[in-house]
Design a protein around this motif. Structure first.
Motif, short mmCIF file in Angstrom:
data_model
loop_
_atom_site.label_atom_id
_atom_site.label_comp_id
_atom_site.label_asym_id
_atom_site.label_seq_id
_atom_site.Cartn_x
_atom_site.Cartn_y
_atom_site.Cartn_z
N PRO A 228 0.72 -1.41 0.15
CA PRO A 228 -0.05 -0.11 -0.03
C PRO A 228 0.80 1.34 0.06
CG PRO A 228 -0.52 -1.55 1.76
CD PRO A 228 0.55 -1.99 1.05
N PHE A 229 0.33 2.52 -0.45
CA PHE A 229 0.98 3.60 -0.49
C PHE A 229 1.32 3.91 0.85
CE2 PHE A 229 0.97 8.27 -0.57
CZ PHE A 229 1.95 8.50 -1.52
N GLY A 230 2.51 4.38 1.27
CA GLY A 230 2.75 4.92 2.61
C GLY A 230 3.96 3.93 3.15
N TYR A 231 4.03 2.77 2.48
CA TYR A 231 4.80 1.91 2.83
C TYR A 231 6.02 1.32 1.99
CZ TYR A 231 1.33 1.22 6.58
OH TYR A 231 0.32 1.32 7.45
N ARG A 232 6.78 0.79 2.27
CA ARG A 232 8.16 0.14 1.84
C ARG A 232 8.54 -1.16 2.24
NH1 ARG A 232 10.79 4.50 3.61
NH2 ARG A 232 12.87 4.01 4.67
N ILE A 233 8.76 -1.94 1.68
CA ILE A 233 9.57 -3.28 2.04
C ILE A 233 11.03 -3.06 2.13
CG2 ILE A 233 9.61 -5.64 1.85
CD1 ILE A 233 6.80 -4.66 2.29
N GLU A 234 11.68 -3.20 3.26
CA GLU A 234 13.25 -3.52 3.69
C GLU A 234 13.42 -4.69 4.18
OE1 GLU A 234 14.47 0.09 5.50
OE2 GLU A 234 14.00 1.46 4.02
N ASN A 235 14.10 -5.53 3.92
CA ASN A 235 14.63 -6.80 4.31
C ASN A 235 13.61 -7.71 4.59
OD1 ASN A 235 17.37 -6.05 4.31
ND2 ASN A 235 17.38 -4.73 6.11
N GLY A 236 12.35 -7.60 3.87
CA GLY A 236 11.46 -8.51 3.84
C GLY A 236 10.33 -8.04 5.04
N LYS A 237 10.46 -6.70 5.54
CA LYS A 237 9.59 -6.19 6.34
C LYS A 237 9.02 -4.89 6.04
CE LYS A 237 11.19 -8.16 10.76
NZ LYS A 237 11.25 -8.25 11.98
N ALA A 238 7.88 -4.55 6.25
CA ALA A 238 7.15 -3.20 5.72
C ALA A 238 7.52 -2.34 6.83
CB ALA A 238 5.66 -3.52 5.79
N VAL A 239 8.18 -1.07 6.18
CA VAL A 239 8.31 0.14 6.95
C VAL A 239 7.73 1.04 6.48
CG1 VAL A 239 10.65 -0.84 7.64
CG2 VAL A 239 10.42 0.41 5.70
N ILE A 240 7.56 2.16 7.45
CA ILE A 240 6.73 3.46 6.90
C ILE A 240 7.68 4.14 5.92
CG2 ILE A 240 5.80 5.58 8.01
CD1 ILE A 240 4.91 3.86 10.21
N ASP A 241 7.11 4.83 4.83
CA ASP A 241 7.68 5.56 4.19
C ASP A 241 7.28 6.91 4.54
OD1 ASP A 241 8.43 7.38 2.25
OD2 ASP A 241 7.89 6.34 0.48
N LYS A 242 8.31 7.72 5.25
CA LYS A 242 8.03 9.12 6.05
C LYS A 242 7.14 9.85 5.16
CE LYS A 242 10.18 8.10 9.89
NZ LYS A 242 9.53 7.33 10.89
N GLU A 243 7.62 10.23 4.02
CA GLU A 243 6.97 11.34 3.22
C GLU A 243 5.68 10.85 2.61
OE1 GLU A 243 7.85 12.84 -1.21
OE2 GLU A 243 9.62 12.88 -0.17
N ALA A 244 5.67 9.40 2.45
CA ALA A 244 4.34 9.27 1.78
C ALA A 244 3.25 9.05 2.70
CB ALA A 244 4.38 7.61 1.15
N ALA A 245 3.70 8.67 4.17
CA ALA A 245 2.98 8.62 5.45
C ALA A 245 2.39 9.85 5.67
CB ALA A 245 3.68 8.06 6.66
N GLU A 246 3.30 10.84 5.51
CA GLU A 246 2.84 12.29 5.88
C GLU A 246 1.64 12.66 4.71
OE1 GLU A 246 2.95 14.57 8.39
OE2 GLU A 246 4.14 12.79 9.19
N GLN A 247 1.93 12.22 3.57
CA GLN A 247 0.58 12.46 2.46
C GLN A 247 -0.61 11.72 2.88
OE1 GLN A 247 3.16 11.14 -0.86
NE2 GLN A 247 2.84 13.16 -1.70
N ILE A 248 -0.41 10.65 3.43
CA ILE A 248 -1.74 9.59 3.99
C ILE A 248 -2.46 10.49 5.00
CG2 ILE A 248 -2.53 7.61 4.91
CD1 ILE A 248 -1.73 7.13 2.16
N LYS A 249 -1.66 11.12 5.82
CA LYS A 249 -2.25 11.86 7.15
C LYS A 249 -2.95 13.00 6.59
CE LYS A 249 1.04 9.99 10.51
NZ LYS A 249 2.10 10.41 11.53
N THR A 250 -2.23 13.65 5.67
CA THR A 250 -2.74 14.86 5.26
C THR A 250 -4.10 14.60 4.24
OG1 THR A 250 -0.57 16.02 4.80
CG2 THR A 250 -2.37 16.93 3.75
N LEU A 251 -4.06 13.40 3.55
CA LEU A 251 -5.23 12.96 2.86
C LEU A 251 -6.65 13.04 3.87
CD1 LEU A 251 -6.70 11.92 0.36
CD2 LEU A 251 -5.83 9.67 1.06
N PHE A 252 -6.19 12.20 4.98
CA PHE A 252 -7.24 11.96 5.93
C PHE A 252 -7.70 13.22 6.38
CE2 PHE A 252 -6.15 7.48 5.72
CZ PHE A 252 -7.43 6.79 6.06
N GLN A 253 -6.84 14.13 7.12
CA GLN A 253 -7.13 15.47 7.57
C GLN A 253 -7.92 16.28 6.64
OE1 GLN A 253 -7.25 15.86 10.93
NE2 GLN A 253 -6.17 13.93 11.13
#
Length: 143
Positions: A5-30
């Motif tokens: 999903p938008f807002g995440y990226r995979i690193e070493n087989g685990k999902a981590v938050i993409d800081k910039e995209a996560a802020e976009q998601i928060k702005t979208l909701f707000q």
């Protein structure tokens, strides 16, 4: 596994938050909760996606966090956005209301009186017999 999903990226087989995209998601909701349309909220958040994709983002429960994805949006914000989405859809008449299914009772047996007319033509006799069946079916209220 499906696509990330938008807002995440995979690193070493685990999902981590993409800081910039996560802020976009928060702005979208707000933005959406402040009354903006889906397209306007996405534009303010800097997300380039179609209307349906933005709607799916607002309904994506992965943003709440699960065993694989870390949380980006808190549960209150997510639930408020979902309630707002449903309210807007109802106000615009865009909800699917299930139609009440009328139960049809099909007859399993037919009773008919003996044929009182006889025809020389076998097709004529068959038409007469079927007309008797139709009369019985119509009389019993089944069609």
């Amino acid at each position: 596994m499906s696509h990330t999903p938008f807002g995440y990226r995979i690193e070493n087989g685990k999902a981590v938050i993409d800081k910039e995209a996560a802020e976009q998601i928060k702005t979208l909701f707000q933005s959406y909760l402040s009354g903006d349309s889906l397209a306007t909220a996405a534009k303010k958040a800097g997300i380039k996606a179609f209307h349906s994709g933005i709607g799916r983002m607002l309904r994506n429960t992965r943003y709440l966090g699960d065993e694989f994805y870390p949380s980006i949006i808190d549960k209150d914000t997510f639930n408020t956005a979902e309630a707002e989405r449903i309210m807007r859809a109802e106000r615009l008449g865009r909800t699917k209301k299930s139609k009440q299914v009328k139960e049809v009772v099909y007859p399993t047996t037919f009773r008919m009186k003996e044929g009182t007319e006889e025809f020389d033509d076998p097709f004529g006799q068959a038409e007469y017999a079927y007309s008797l069946i139709e009369m019985e079916v119509n009389k019993n209220g089944c069609q």
